[in-house]
Scaffold this motif. Structure first.
Motif, PDB file in Angstrom:
ATOM      1  N   GLU A  69       0.811  -1.212   0.000  1.00  0.00           N
ATOM      2  CA  GLU A  69       0.000   0.000   0.000  1.00  0.00           C
ATOM      3  C   GLU A  69       0.851   1.272   0.000  1.00  0.00           C
ATOM      4  O   GLU A  69       0.403   2.305  -0.478  1.00  0.00           O
ATOM      5  CB  GLU A  69      -0.913   0.001   1.232  1.00  0.00           C
ATOM      6  N   ASN A  70       2.079   1.212   0.537  1.00  0.00           N
ATOM      7  CA  ASN A  70       2.964   2.375   0.607  1.00  0.00           C
ATOM      8  C   ASN A  70       4.233   2.123  -0.203  1.00  0.00           C
ATOM      9  O   ASN A  70       5.225   1.640   0.321  1.00  0.00           O
ATOM     10  CB  ASN A  70       3.362   2.668   2.057  1.00  0.00           C
ATOM     11  N   PRO A  71       4.214   2.474  -1.484  1.00  0.00           N
ATOM     12  CA  PRO A  71       5.405   2.212  -2.293  1.00  0.00           C
ATOM     13  C   PRO A  71       6.623   3.038  -1.872  1.00  0.00           C
ATOM     14  O   PRO A  71       7.758   2.650  -2.111  1.00  0.00           O
ATOM     15  CB  PRO A  71       4.989   2.573  -3.719  1.00  0.00           C
ATOM     16  N   GLY A  72       6.417   4.146  -1.207  1.00  0.00           N
ATOM     17  CA  GLY A  72       7.538   4.981  -0.782  1.00  0.00           C
ATOM     18  C   GLY A  72       8.373   4.323   0.308  1.00  0.00           C
ATOM     19  O   GLY A  72       9.593   4.470   0.347  1.00  0.00           O
ATOM     20  N   GLU A  73       7.741   3.599   1.199  1.00  0.00           N
ATOM     21  CA  GLU A  73       8.441   2.936   2.304  1.00  0.00           C
ATOM     22  C   GLU A  73       8.586   1.436   2.071  1.00  0.00           C
ATOM     23  O   GLU A  73       8.864   0.688   2.997  1.00  0.00           O
ATOM     24  CB  GLU A  73       7.670   3.171   3.607  1.00  0.00           C
ATOM     25  N   ARG A  74       8.397   1.025   0.849  1.00  0.00           N
ATOM     26  CA  ARG A  74       8.344  -0.394   0.488  1.00  0.00           C
ATOM     27  C   ARG A  74       9.588  -1.162   0.933  1.00  0.00           C
ATOM     28  O   ARG A  74       9.474  -2.200   1.577  1.00  0.00           O
ATOM     29  CB  ARG A  74       8.141  -0.506  -1.013  1.00  0.00           C
ATOM     30  N   GLU A  75      10.742  -0.675   0.592  1.00  0.00           N
ATOM     31  CA  GLU A  75      11.989  -1.392   0.887  1.00  0.00           C
ATOM     32  C   GLU A  75      12.200  -1.556   2.387  1.00  0.00           C
ATOM     33  O   GLU A  75      12.574  -2.631   2.862  1.00  0.00           O
ATOM     34  CB  GLU A  75      13.186  -0.683   0.249  1.00  0.00           C
ATOM     35  N   ALA A  76      11.956  -0.491   3.139  1.00  0.00           N
ATOM     36  CA  ALA A  76      12.152  -0.549   4.596  1.00  0.00           C
ATOM     37  C   ALA A  76      11.171  -1.517   5.229  1.00  0.00           C
ATOM     38  O   ALA A  76      11.544  -2.326   6.100  1.00  0.00           O
ATOM     39  CB  ALA A  76      11.989   0.840   5.202  1.00  0.00           C
ATOM     40  N   LEU A  77       9.920  -1.469   4.777  1.00  0.00           N
ATOM     41  CA  LEU A  77       8.908  -2.362   5.344  1.00  0.00           C
ATOM     42  C   LEU A  77       9.201  -3.825   5.010  1.00  0.00           C
ATOM     43  O   LEU A  77       9.080  -4.709   5.861  1.00  0.00           O
ATOM     44  CB  LEU A  77       7.517  -1.969   4.838  1.00  0.00           C
ATOM     45  N   LEU A  78       9.613  -4.061   3.756  1.00  0.00           N
ATOM     46  CA  LEU A  78       9.917  -5.442   3.355  1.00  0.00           C
ATOM     47  C   LEU A  78      11.158  -5.969   4.061  1.00  0.00           C
ATOM     48  O   LEU A  78      11.219  -7.152   4.410  1.00  0.00           O
ATOM     49  CB  LEU A  78      10.076  -5.535   1.837  1.00  0.00           C
ATOM     50  N   SER A  79      12.142  -5.108   4.307  1.00  0.00           N
ATOM     51  CA  SER A  79      13.333  -5.578   5.020  1.00  0.00           C
ATOM     52  C   SER A  79      13.004  -5.877   6.488  1.00  0.00           C
ATOM     53  O   SER A  79      13.506  -6.859   7.043  1.00  0.00           O
ATOM     54  CB  SER A  79      14.468  -4.551   4.919  1.00  0.00           C
ATOM     55  N   ARG A  80      12.123  -5.063   7.117  1.00  0.00           N
ATOM     56  CA  ARG A  80      11.696  -5.370   8.482  1.00  0.00           C
ATOM     57  C   ARG A  80      10.913  -6.675   8.526  1.00  0.00           C
ATOM     58  O   ARG A  80      11.084  -7.479   9.449  1.00  0.00           O
ATOM     59  CB  ARG A  80      10.842  -4.228   9.041  1.00  0.00           C
ATOM     60  N   ALA A  81      10.066  -6.891   7.522  1.00  0.00           N
ATOM     61  CA  ALA A  81       9.295  -8.136   7.465  1.00  0.00           C
ATOM     62  C   ALA A  81      10.233  -9.329   7.288  1.00  0.00           C
ATOM     63  O   ALA A  81      10.061 -10.367   7.940  1.00  0.00           O
ATOM     64  CB  ALA A  81       8.292  -8.082   6.318  1.00  0.00           C
ATOM     65  N   SER A  82      11.237  -9.156   6.447  1.00  0.00           N
ATOM     66  CA  SER A  82      12.206 -10.239   6.224  1.00  0.00           C
ATOM     67  C   SER A  82      12.984 -10.541   7.503  1.00  0.00           C
ATOM     68  O   SER A  82      13.231 -11.715   7.825  1.00  0.00           O
ATOM     69  CB  SER A  82      13.161  -9.847   5.097  1.00  0.00           C
ATOM     70  N   MET A  83      13.343  -9.494   8.250  1.00  0.00           N
ATOM     71  CA  MET A  83      14.056  -9.712   9.512  1.00  0.00           C
ATOM     72  C   MET A  83      13.178 -10.456  10.519  1.00  0.00           C
ATOM     73  O   MET A  83      13.647 -11.356  11.220  1.00  0.00           O
ATOM     74  CB  MET A  83      14.530  -8.386  10.106  1.00  0.00           C
ATOM     75  N   LEU A  84      11.904 -10.095  10.584  1.00  0.00           N
ATOM     76  CA  LEU A  84      10.991 -10.787  11.493  1.00  0.00           C
ATOM     77  C   LEU A  84      10.827 -12.253  11.119  1.00  0.00           C
ATOM     78  O   LEU A  84      10.826 -13.133  11.984  1.00  0.00           O
ATOM     79  CB  LEU A  84       9.620 -10.095  11.498  1.00  0.00           C
ATOM     80  N   ILE A  85      10.706 -12.516   9.827  1.00  0.00           N
ATOM     81  CA  ILE A  85      10.557 -13.898   9.362  1.00  0.00           C
ATOM     82  C   ILE A  85      11.803 -14.702   9.705  1.00  0.00           C
ATOM     83  O   ILE A  85      11.711 -15.832  10.193  1.00  0.00           O
ATOM     84  CB  ILE A  85      10.273 -13.926   7.842  1.00  0.00           C
ATOM     85  N   ASP A  86      12.985 -14.116   9.471  1.00  0.00           N
ATOM     86  CA  ASP A  86      14.229 -14.814   9.797  1.00  0.00           C
ATOM     87  C   ASP A  86      14.362 -15.043  11.307  1.00  0.00           C
ATOM     88  O   ASP A  86      14.832 -16.097  11.749  1.00  0.00           O
ATOM     89  CB  ASP A  86      15.437 -14.026   9.283  1.00  0.00           C
ATOM     90  N   GLU A  87      13.937 -14.067  12.085  1.00  0.00           N
ATOM     91  CA  GLU A  87      14.003 -14.198  13.541  1.00  0.00           C
ATOM     92  C   GLU A  87      13.103 -15.340  14.025  1.00  0.00           C
ATOM     93  O   GLU A  87      13.510 -16.153  14.863  1.00  0.00           O
ATOM     94  CB  GLU A  87      13.572 -12.879  14.187  1.00  0.00           C
ATOM     95  N   VAL A  88      11.891 -15.414  13.495  1.00  0.00           N
ATOM     96  CA  VAL A  88      10.975 -16.496  13.874  1.00  0.00           C
ATOM     97  C   VAL A  88      11.542 -17.836  13.427  1.00  0.00           C
ATOM     98  O   VAL A  88      11.517 -18.820  14.177  1.00  0.00           O
ATOM     99  CB  VAL A  88       9.571 -16.250  13.272  1.00  0.00           C
ATOM    100  N   ASN A  89      12.071 -17.874  12.216  1.00  0.00           N
ATOM    101  CA  ASN A  89      12.622 -19.122  11.684  1.00  0.00           C
ATOM    102  C   ASN A  89      13.792 -19.617  12.527  1.00  0.00           C
ATOM    103  O   ASN A  89      13.929 -20.816  12.783  1.00  0.00           O
ATOM    104  CB  ASN A  89      13.051 -18.917  10.233  1.00  0.00           C
ATOM    105  N   SER A  90      14.628 -18.704  12.986  1.00  0.00           N
ATOM    106  CA  SER A  90      15.785 -19.123  13.781  1.00  0.00           C
ATOM    107  C   SER A  90      15.399 -19.509  15.214  1.00  0.00           C
ATOM    108  O   SER A  90      16.129 -20.243  15.875  1.00  0.00           O
ATOM    109  CB  SER A  90      16.843 -18.017  13.798  1.00  0.00           C
TER     110      SER A  90
END
Length: 161
Positions: A69-90
Protein backbone atom coordinates in the motif's frame (compact mmCIF):
# COMPACT_ATOMS: atom_id res chain seq x y z
CA UNK A 1 1.50 11.14 -32.03
CA UNK A 2 3.80 8.17 -32.67
CA UNK A 3 6.27 9.51 -30.14
CA UNK A 4 3.51 9.84 -27.53
CA UNK A 5 2.29 6.31 -28.29
CA UNK A 6 5.85 4.97 -28.10
CA UNK A 7 6.45 6.84 -24.83
CA UNK A 8 3.18 5.51 -23.42
CA UNK A 9 4.07 1.93 -24.41
CA UNK A 10 7.56 2.27 -22.93
CA UNK A 11 6.11 3.75 -19.75
CA UNK A 12 3.58 0.90 -19.53
CA UNK A 13 6.33 -1.69 -20.08
CA UNK A 14 8.49 0.01 -17.46
CA UNK A 15 5.67 0.12 -14.92
CA UNK A 16 4.74 -3.51 -15.59
CA UNK A 17 8.38 -4.52 -15.26
CA UNK A 18 8.57 -2.67 -11.95
CA UNK A 19 5.38 -4.35 -10.78
CA UNK A 20 6.74 -7.74 -11.81
CA UNK A 21 9.91 -7.05 -9.87
CA UNK A 22 7.95 -5.96 -6.84
CA UNK A 23 5.72 -9.02 -7.08
CA UNK A 24 8.78 -11.18 -7.44
CA UNK A 25 10.26 -9.59 -4.35
CA UNK A 26 7.07 -10.16 -2.34
CA UNK A 27 6.58 -13.72 -3.54
CA UNK A 28 9.70 -15.17 -1.85
CA UNK A 29 8.67 -13.44 1.36
CA UNK A 30 5.18 -14.92 1.16
CA UNK A 31 6.67 -18.35 0.44
CA UNK A 32 9.04 -18.01 3.38
CA UNK A 33 6.12 -16.98 5.62
CA UNK A 34 4.25 -20.11 4.54
CA UNK A 35 7.31 -22.28 5.15
CA UNK A 36 7.96 -20.77 8.59
CA UNK A 37 4.27 -21.09 9.45
CA UNK A 38 4.30 -24.81 8.61
CA UNK A 39 7.42 -25.22 10.75
CA UNK A 40 5.64 -23.39 13.57
CA UNK A 41 2.67 -25.73 13.25
CA UNK A 42 5.02 -28.73 13.52
CA UNK A 43 6.71 -27.14 16.53
CA UNK A 44 3.36 -26.65 18.22
CA UNK A 45 2.55 -30.32 17.68
CA UNK A 46 5.80 -31.12 19.48
CA UNK A 47 4.78 -29.04 22.50
CA UNK A 48 6.31 -25.65 21.73
CA UNK A 49 4.65 -22.43 22.85
CA UNK A 50 4.43 -20.55 19.54
CA UNK A 51 2.23 -17.60 20.53
CA UNK A 52 4.95 -14.94 20.37
CA UNK A 53 6.45 -16.37 17.19
CA UNK A 54 3.03 -16.46 15.53
CA UNK A 55 2.46 -12.83 16.50
CA UNK A 56 5.80 -11.87 14.94
CA UNK A 57 4.87 -13.77 11.78
CA UNK A 58 1.54 -11.97 11.70
CA UNK A 59 3.36 -8.65 12.09
CA UNK A 60 5.58 -9.61 9.13
CA UNK A 61 2.48 -10.26 7.01
CA UNK A 62 1.06 -6.90 8.04
CA UNK A 63 4.33 -5.23 7.02
CA UNK A 64 4.20 -6.96 3.62
CA UNK A 65 0.61 -5.79 3.13
CA UNK A 66 1.59 -2.28 4.22
CA UNK A 67 4.51 -2.32 1.76
CA UNK A 68 2.07 -3.00 -1.07
CA UNK A 69 0.00 0.00 0.00
CA UNK A 70 2.96 2.38 0.61
CA UNK A 71 5.40 2.21 -2.29
CA UNK A 72 7.54 4.98 -0.78
CA UNK A 73 8.44 2.94 2.30
CA UNK A 74 8.34 -0.39 0.49
CA UNK A 75 11.99 -1.39 0.89
CA UNK A 76 12.15 -0.55 4.60
CA UNK A 77 8.91 -2.36 5.34
CA UNK A 78 9.92 -5.44 3.36
CA UNK A 79 13.33 -5.58 5.02
CA UNK A 80 11.70 -5.37 8.48
CA UNK A 81 9.30 -8.14 7.46
CA UNK A 82 12.21 -10.24 6.22
CA UNK A 83 14.06 -9.71 9.51
CA UNK A 84 10.99 -10.79 11.49
CA UNK A 85 10.56 -13.90 9.36
CA UNK A 86 14.23 -14.81 9.80
CA UNK A 87 14.00 -14.20 13.54
CA UNK A 88 10.97 -16.50 13.87
CA UNK A 89 12.62 -19.12 11.68
CA UNK A 90 15.79 -19.12 13.78
CA UNK A 91 13.84 -19.34 17.07
CA UNK A 92 11.91 -22.49 16.10
CA UNK A 93 14.54 -25.06 17.24
CA UNK A 94 14.79 -23.50 20.70
CA UNK A 95 10.99 -23.37 20.94
CA UNK A 96 10.81 -27.08 20.10
CA UNK A 97 13.46 -27.89 22.70
CA UNK A 98 11.63 -25.91 25.40
CA UNK A 99 8.34 -27.58 24.48
CA UNK A 100 9.79 -31.08 24.63
CA UNK A 101 11.42 -30.28 27.98
CA UNK A 102 8.12 -28.94 29.34
CA UNK A 103 6.29 -32.10 28.21
CA UNK A 104 8.95 -34.27 29.83
CA UNK A 105 8.63 -32.43 33.17
CA UNK A 106 4.85 -32.54 33.00
CA UNK A 107 4.90 -36.30 32.43
CA UNK A 108 7.41 -36.74 35.25
CA UNK A 109 5.20 -34.74 37.60
CA UNK A 110 2.13 -36.78 36.64
CA UNK A 111 4.03 -40.05 37.20
CA UNK A 112 5.48 -38.98 40.53
CA UNK A 113 2.11 -37.70 41.75
CA UNK A 114 0.42 -40.96 40.81
CA UNK A 115 3.12 -43.02 42.52
CA UNK A 116 2.89 -40.86 45.68
CA UNK A 117 -0.87 -41.39 45.77
CA UNK A 118 -0.42 -45.16 45.46
CA UNK A 119 2.24 -45.23 48.21
CA UNK A 120 0.08 -43.09 50.49
CA UNK A 121 -2.92 -45.38 49.91
CA UNK A 122 -0.86 -48.48 50.76
CA UNK A 123 0.53 -46.84 53.91
CA UNK A 124 -2.92 -45.75 55.06
CA UNK A 125 -4.33 -49.22 54.38
CA UNK A 126 -1.49 -50.92 56.24
CA UNK A 127 -0.93 -48.58 59.19
CA UNK A 128 -4.10 -46.49 59.29
CA UNK A 129 -6.21 -48.56 61.71
CA UNK A 130 -3.35 -48.99 64.17
CA UNK A 131 -2.56 -45.27 64.18
CA UNK A 132 -6.24 -44.40 64.46
CA UNK A 133 -6.79 -46.63 67.52
CA UNK A 134 -3.62 -45.43 69.22
CA UNK A 135 -4.66 -41.84 68.81
CA UNK A 136 -8.18 -42.61 69.97
CA UNK A 137 -6.87 -44.34 73.10
CA UNK A 138 -4.48 -41.47 73.87
CA UNK A 139 -7.22 -38.91 73.57
CA UNK A 140 -9.61 -40.86 75.79
CA UNK A 141 -7.09 -42.24 78.28
CA UNK A 142 -8.17 -39.73 80.90
CA UNK A 143 -11.76 -40.89 80.85
CA UNK A 144 -13.08 -42.70 83.86
CA UNK A 145 -15.48 -45.57 83.39
CA UNK A 146 -17.94 -46.11 86.19
CA UNK A 147 -19.50 -49.52 86.67
CA UNK A 148 -23.08 -49.41 87.84
CA UNK A 149 -24.32 -52.02 90.23
CA UNK A 150 -26.40 -54.75 88.66
CA UNK A 151 -29.60 -55.81 90.34
CA UNK A 152 -30.58 -59.21 89.27
CA UNK A 153 -31.29 -60.48 85.84
CA UNK A 154 -34.00 -57.99 85.05
CA UNK A 155 -31.49 -55.30 85.01
CA UNK A 156 -33.24 -53.28 87.65
CA UNK A 157 -32.88 -49.57 87.53
CA UNK A 158 -30.77 -48.59 84.56
CA UNK A 159 -29.78 -45.13 83.60
CA UNK A 160 -30.79 -44.71 79.97
CA UNK A 161 -29.38 -41.45 78.91
Amino acid sequence: MAKKLLACILLTLLISAMLDLSLCYDEPLIKSVRKVYSRLADAEKRGADVREAALKLQKALELIREAEENPGEREALLSRASMLIDEVNSSIPSLIEKGERRILWRNAMIGSTASLIVVAAVLVYRFGPKIFWEIWLRIRSEWVVEVLERRGRGGGNRDRR
